[in-house]
Design an enzyme around this catalytic site. Sequence first.
Site, short mmCIF file in Angstrom:
data_model
loop_
_atom_site.label_atom_id
_atom_site.label_comp_id
_atom_site.label_asym_id
_atom_site.label_seq_id
_atom_site.Cartn_x
_atom_site.Cartn_y
_atom_site.Cartn_z
N GLY A 4 -19.58 7.24 -14.08
CA GLY A 4 -19.45 6.15 -13.11
C GLY A 4 -18.80 4.96 -13.79
O GLY A 4 -18.43 5.05 -14.96
N MET A 6 -18.61 0.81 -15.15
CA MET A 6 -19.50 -0.02 -15.98
C MET A 6 -20.62 -0.60 -15.11
O MET A 6 -20.41 -0.86 -13.92
CB MET A 6 -18.71 -1.16 -16.64
CG MET A 6 -17.79 -0.64 -17.73
SD MET A 6 -16.90 -1.96 -18.55
CE MET A 6 -18.20 -2.67 -19.57
N LYS A 10 -25.50 4.31 -16.20
CA LYS A 10 -25.28 5.56 -16.93
C LYS A 10 -26.20 5.64 -18.15
O LYS A 10 -26.87 6.65 -18.37
CB LYS A 10 -23.82 5.69 -17.40
CG LYS A 10 -22.80 5.61 -16.28
CD LYS A 10 -21.38 5.76 -16.79
CE LYS A 10 -20.95 4.66 -17.76
NZ LYS A 10 -20.92 3.31 -17.17
N ASP A 76 -23.63 9.13 -25.60
CA ASP A 76 -23.26 8.01 -24.72
C ASP A 76 -21.81 7.61 -25.00
O ASP A 76 -21.28 7.91 -26.06
CB ASP A 76 -24.21 6.82 -24.95
CG ASP A 76 -24.23 5.86 -23.75
OD1 ASP A 76 -23.60 6.18 -22.70
OD2 ASP A 76 -24.87 4.79 -23.85
N GLU A 77 -21.20 6.93 -24.05
CA GLU A 77 -19.80 6.46 -24.20
C GLU A 77 -18.86 7.62 -24.55
O GLU A 77 -17.99 7.50 -25.41
CB GLU A 77 -19.70 5.37 -25.28
CG GLU A 77 -20.67 4.21 -25.10
CD GLU A 77 -20.24 3.18 -24.08
OE1 GLU A 77 -19.25 3.40 -23.35
OE2 GLU A 77 -20.92 2.13 -23.99
N GLN A 79 -16.38 8.75 -23.19
CA GLN A 79 -14.95 8.53 -22.94
C GLN A 79 -14.19 8.13 -24.20
O GLN A 79 -12.97 8.29 -24.27
CB GLN A 79 -14.75 7.46 -21.85
CG GLN A 79 -14.99 6.01 -22.27
CD GLN A 79 -16.46 5.59 -22.27
OE1 GLN A 79 -17.33 6.38 -21.95
NE2 GLN A 79 -16.73 4.33 -22.60
N CYS A 136 -18.33 -8.35 -3.46
CA CYS A 136 -18.79 -8.25 -2.07
C CYS A 136 -20.14 -7.56 -1.89
O CYS A 136 -20.65 -7.51 -0.78
CB CYS A 136 -17.73 -7.53 -1.23
SG CYS A 136 -17.69 -5.76 -1.53
N CYS A 168 -12.02 -4.35 -3.46
CA CYS A 168 -11.97 -5.54 -4.32
C CYS A 168 -11.24 -5.23 -5.62
O CYS A 168 -10.57 -6.10 -6.19
CB CYS A 168 -13.38 -6.07 -4.59
SG CYS A 168 -14.20 -6.64 -3.07
P1 ADP Z 1 -23.86 1.50 -17.77
O1 ADP Z 1 -24.28 2.32 -18.96
O2 ADP Z 1 -23.40 2.35 -16.62
O3 ADP Z 1 -22.82 0.46 -18.12
P2 ADP Z 1 -26.55 0.42 -17.92
O4 ADP Z 1 -27.43 1.62 -17.78
O5 ADP Z 1 -26.36 -0.10 -19.31
O6 ADP Z 1 -25.13 0.71 -17.23
O7 ADP Z 1 -27.10 -0.79 -17.07
C1 ADP Z 1 -27.51 -0.68 -15.74
C2 ADP Z 1 -28.21 -1.99 -15.36
O8 ADP Z 1 -27.24 -3.04 -15.36
C3 ADP Z 1 -28.79 -2.04 -13.98
O9 ADP Z 1 -30.08 -1.47 -13.93
C4 ADP Z 1 -28.83 -3.55 -13.70
O10 ADP Z 1 -30.01 -4.09 -14.22
C5 ADP Z 1 -27.70 -4.11 -14.53
N1 ADP Z 1 -26.50 -4.55 -13.79
C6 ADP Z 1 -25.71 -5.59 -14.16
N2 ADP Z 1 -24.65 -5.73 -13.35
C7 ADP Z 1 -24.74 -4.77 -12.41
C8 ADP Z 1 -23.93 -4.38 -11.28
N3 ADP Z 1 -22.80 -5.02 -10.96
N4 ADP Z 1 -24.33 -3.32 -10.56
C9 ADP Z 1 -25.47 -2.67 -10.87
N5 ADP Z 1 -26.29 -2.98 -11.92
C10 ADP Z 1 -25.93 -4.02 -12.68
MG MG Z 2 -23.59 2.42 -20.91
ZN ZN Z 3 -16.15 -5.26 -3.16
#
Ligand code: ADP
Ligand code: MG
Ligand code: ZN
Length: 179
Positions: A4, A6, A10, A76-77, A79, A136, A168
């Site tokens: 998915g 950022m 994940k 993790d990461e 990519q 949004c 967006c």
């Molecule tokens: P990823 O590894 O996908 O980057 P993380 O697991 O590190 O994501 O973080 C997820 C957490 O980030 C969510 O539980 C929420 O607390 C926080 N968060 C910050 N910004 C957003 C956003 N735009 N949408 C959803 N969650 C967000």
């Molecule tokens: Mg991450």
């Molecule tokens: Zn949007």
Amino acid sequence: MICGPMFSGKTEELIRRLVRAQIAKQDTAIFKPNLDNRYSEEFIVSHNKRRIRSVLVSTPQDILDKVNCAEVIGIDEAQFFDASLIEVCRELALQNRRIILAGLEKDYLGKPFGPMPKLMIESEYVTKVLAICMECGNPANFSFRLSKESNLVVVGESDKYEARCRKCFFDGIKEEVNK
Ligand code: ADP
Ligand code: MG
Ligand code: ZN
């Protein structure tokens, strides 16, 4: 696999699955790519501050070298690794190990990121998670880069990127082209 944009959760989901494996007393090994080669051991940390100990590796081959007898392997990461990660995962899966990969499926231009497409095809189970669009509030499938750098890999957090929905995200790209 967990993929998915950022901020979509994940890493959170990866940690959740690994903790459950540990509760089941399965032997786990957790890896993430070492982008700047500074430390040998680290934590995987999610944006909501959950963390789990992990080992930094430079190449997928290092995963093979360091995996020992782990039954469940978290990466993790994903990519950021090169295409040899696919072969490494095949080999580990053939040894009857469970591999859980998390990674960004799309780069800041919305294009497939590194080995992610092939890994997704190879995986038995793919979970796609979405973030929330910072413009949004709709479900977000894209990572929009706020800074002007144009390298593929620019490491940063909410200072440099925001999750955006399709509309967006492309509105933002158009705005930049017209600037
Ligand atoms: P990823 O590894 O996908 O980057 P993380 O697991 O590190 O994501 O973080 C997820 C957490 O980030 C969510 O539980 C929420 O607390 C926080 N968060 C910050 N910004 C957003 C956003 N735009 N949408 C959803 N969650 C967000
Ligand atoms: Mg991450
Ligand atoms: Zn949007």
